[in-house]
Scaffold this active site. Structure first.
Site, PDB file in Angstrom:
ATOM      1  N   ASP A 191     -44.570  31.542 -65.388  1.00 30.55           N
ATOM      2  CA  ASP A 191     -45.438  30.792 -66.291  1.00 30.55           C
ATOM      3  C   ASP A 191     -45.415  31.556 -67.606  1.00 30.55           C
ATOM      4  O   ASP A 191     -46.019  32.636 -67.742  1.00 30.55           O
ATOM      5  CB  ASP A 191     -46.865  30.664 -65.730  1.00 30.55           C
ATOM      6  CG  ASP A 191     -47.021  29.381 -64.914  1.00 30.55           C
ATOM      7  OD1 ASP A 191     -46.000  28.689 -64.697  1.00 30.55           O
ATOM      8  OD2 ASP A 191     -48.151  29.065 -64.501  1.00 30.55           O
ATOM      9  N   ASP A 235     -54.036  16.170 -62.886  1.00 31.06           N
ATOM     10  CA  ASP A 235     -53.660  16.013 -64.308  1.00 31.06           C
ATOM     11  C   ASP A 235     -53.064  14.638 -64.530  1.00 31.06           C
ATOM     12  O   ASP A 235     -53.293  14.018 -65.559  1.00 31.06           O
ATOM     13  CB  ASP A 235     -52.515  16.950 -64.749  1.00 31.06           C
ATOM     14  CG  ASP A 235     -52.735  18.402 -64.452  1.00 31.06           C
ATOM     15  OD1 ASP A 235     -53.892  18.808 -64.378  1.00 31.06           O
ATOM     16  OD2 ASP A 235     -51.720  19.114 -64.305  1.00 31.06           O
ATOM     17  N   HIS A 294     -50.440  19.250 -61.976  1.00 34.22           N
ATOM     18  CA  HIS A 294     -51.376  19.219 -60.849  1.00 34.22           C
ATOM     19  C   HIS A 294     -51.601  17.740 -60.539  1.00 34.22           C
ATOM     20  O   HIS A 294     -51.606  16.914 -61.455  1.00 34.22           O
ATOM     21  CB  HIS A 294     -52.749  19.774 -61.207  1.00 34.22           C
ATOM     22  CG  HIS A 294     -52.792  21.187 -61.682  1.00 34.22           C
ATOM     23  ND1 HIS A 294     -52.542  21.544 -62.970  1.00 34.22           N
ATOM     24  CD2 HIS A 294     -53.105  22.331 -61.034  1.00 34.22           C
ATOM     25  CE1 HIS A 294     -52.689  22.861 -63.099  1.00 34.22           C
ATOM     26  NE2 HIS A 294     -53.028  23.365 -61.938  1.00 34.22           N
TER      27      HIS A 294
HETATM   28  C1  XLS Z   1     -54.500  29.143 -64.348  1.00 31.66           C
HETATM   29  C2  XLS Z   1     -53.170  28.948 -63.796  1.00 31.66           C
HETATM   30  C3  XLS Z   1     -52.805  27.500 -63.494  1.00 31.66           C
HETATM   31  C4  XLS Z   1     -51.612  27.455 -62.597  1.00 31.66           C
HETATM   32  C5  XLS Z   1     -51.405  26.168 -61.892  1.00 31.66           C
HETATM   33  O1  XLS Z   1     -54.833  30.209 -64.866  1.00 31.66           O
HETATM   34  O2  XLS Z   1     -52.249  29.537 -64.661  1.00 31.66           O
HETATM   35  O3  XLS Z   1     -52.610  26.814 -64.675  1.00 31.66           O
HETATM   36  O4  XLS Z   1     -50.445  27.763 -63.307  1.00 31.66           O
HETATM   37  O5  XLS Z   1     -52.476  25.837 -61.086  1.00 31.66           O
HETATM   38 NI    NI Z   2     -50.180  29.385 -64.543  1.00 26.72          NI
END
Ligand code: XLS
Ligand code: NI
Ligand code: NI
Length: 437
Positions: free
Chosen positions: A296, A104, A101
């Site tokens: 993810d 970050d 992000h």
């Molecule tokens: C939060 C999300 C975040 C996204 C990116 O729960 O997983 O980390 O992957 O903004």
């Molecule tokens: Ni995520």
């Protein structure tokens, strides 16, 4: 700069018999599976926010991890120093991608202009490190949820100025992602939802979110960013309800707002379970609609109702994920991004390595298992046989639009009755999968 992870050298593949816990037992990046290198199938990525900004703090307690390289300040110099540590980690671990992000990697300033300047400075350092190591940006994103200005939402905020600020932030984050050659850009609407319906106009807020994403598509064309856009579904947390609640809700939303051509989904395992679905359900739904983009990779806790973001060490689940991916042609722009953090009580620097090694090995096993299941072919044959009546005769005529409802009534009146289908063979199928674990 001094080495940050002293005593830890490059993590290598040593095979399942190795006693070295800082080695891969299964992830062998150059090993060929179904004609492609493991590293190209899996496209592992480290999440900058968890691994380099996570401190172990939770709503009940403060930070437990100290990062010896961090001077605790909010300065750009500290941020740039952190970039170097991050790339040392990526290199030693042997991952080819990372995700971040905007906030970050670079500190937020007093004004938008100052924040943008900070981001530009850090982006230069990121670019240098990318060039030095060959590590690439899988996707970038903007943090539209931490700052208090976003407490009511960003694109769905009741205040139009907040929408404008969020748009400005996304424009900049997208430009930086382009500058770094990112292969994608993710939209996760952490606060795009509500706390109570008593103060919320759902229709208006969702239309604003649609408009926001249309503006993002226009901006993408204007600046010539070629990366893939993703929406990351999540049903709740921090909001009580998030509009992009699951893959099906996202698909409906994309269709409503003319966005189907420009977006794919970034499916997160723990978000699927929070939505009351399995990770594999979300993956298969997205594949079915042709919108699976990236993953993810993490794992939730069956006993807890929030995003625990644990490392994905469930081999069966990873195998089913890889089977779905292989059946659908694998990643194009996406990858497996470890959106996961070590436990609050895991305080050794080496724990960051153990966590990622565990996830990478468990996914490498998942890949090999999935390839073996495909090679055997039984599951595929059984699936085909279950739908066989649609490949010929009446089924084919229905699918190709040749039959009316009265045609079907006539057909059945003549036939009199029909059987259900062959057995669903649920347990047998589960046993077949277990044969490969
Ligand atoms: C939060 C999300 C975040 C996204 C990116 O729960 O997983 O980390 O992957 O903004
Ligand atoms: Ni995520
Ligand atoms: Ni998450």
């Amino acid at each position: 700069m001094a080495e940050a992870f002293r005593g830890i050298s490059k993590i290598r593949f040593e095979g399942p018999k190795s006693k070295n816990r800082l080695s891969f037992k299964h992830y062998n990046p150059d090993e060929i599976v179904e004609g492609k290198k493991m590293s190209e199938h899996l496209r592992f990525s480290v999440a900058y926010w968890h691994t380099f900004r996570g401190t172990g703090a939770d709503p009940f307690g403060s930070a437990t991890r100290t990062m010896p390289w961090d001077d605790g300040s909010n300065s750009v110099a500290n941020a740039i120093n952190r970039v170097k540590v991050a790339f040392e980690f990526f290199e030693k671990l042997g991952v080819n991608f990372y995700c971040f992000h905007d906030r970050d990697v670079a500190p937020e300033g007093e004004t938008l202009a100052e924040s943008n300047r900070n981001l530009d400075e850090v982006a230069k350092a990121l670019k240098d490190e990318q060039a030095r190591t060959g590590v690439k940006l899988l996707w970038g994103t903007a943090n539209l949820f931490s700052h208090p200005r976003y407490m009511h939402g960003a694109a769905t905020a009741p205040n139009a100025d907040v929408f404008a600020f969020a748009a400005a932030q996304v424009a900049k984050a997208m430009e930086v992602t382009k500058y770094l050659g990112g292969s994608g850009y993710t939209f996760w609407g952490g606060r795009e939802g509500y706390k109570t319906l008593l103060n919320t106009n759902i229709k208006r807020e969702m239309d604003h979110l649609g408009r926001f994403l249309q503006l993002a598509v226009e901006h993408k064309r204007q600046i010539g960013f070629k990366g893939q856009f993703y929406i990351e579904p999540k049903p709740k947390e921090p909001t009580r309800h998030q509009y992009d609640s699951d893959a099906a809700a996202c698909w409906a939303f994309l269709q409503n707002h003319g966005l189907t051509k420009d977006f794919k989904l970034n499916i997160e395992a723990n978000h699927a379970t929070l939505a009351g679905h399995s990770f594999i359900h979300e993956l298969q739904y997205a594949c079915g609609m042709g919108i699976l983009g990236s993953v993810d990779a993490n794992r939730g806790d069956e006993l807890l109702g929030w995003d625990t973001d644990q490392f994905p060490t469930n081999v069966l689940e990873n195998a089913m994920c890889m089977l779905t991916l292989l059946d659908n042609g694998g990643f194009k722009t996406g990858g497996l991004n470890f959106d996961a953090h070590v436990a609050r009580e895991s305080t050794d620097l080496a724990d960051l390595f153990h966590a990622h090694i565990g996830g990478m090995d468990a996914f490498a096993r998942g890949l090999k298992i999935a390839a073996a299941i495909r090679k055997d072919g039984t599951l595929k044959d059984m699936l085909k046989s279950r739908y066989a009546s649609w490949d010929k005769g009446m089924g084919k005529k229905i699918e190709t639009g040749k039959m009316t409802m009265s045609d079907l009534a006539q057909y059945m009146l003549k036939k009199g009755n029909c059987d259900a289908n062959e057995s669903g063979r649920v347990e047998l199928l589960e046993n077949i999968v277990n044969e490969y674990l």
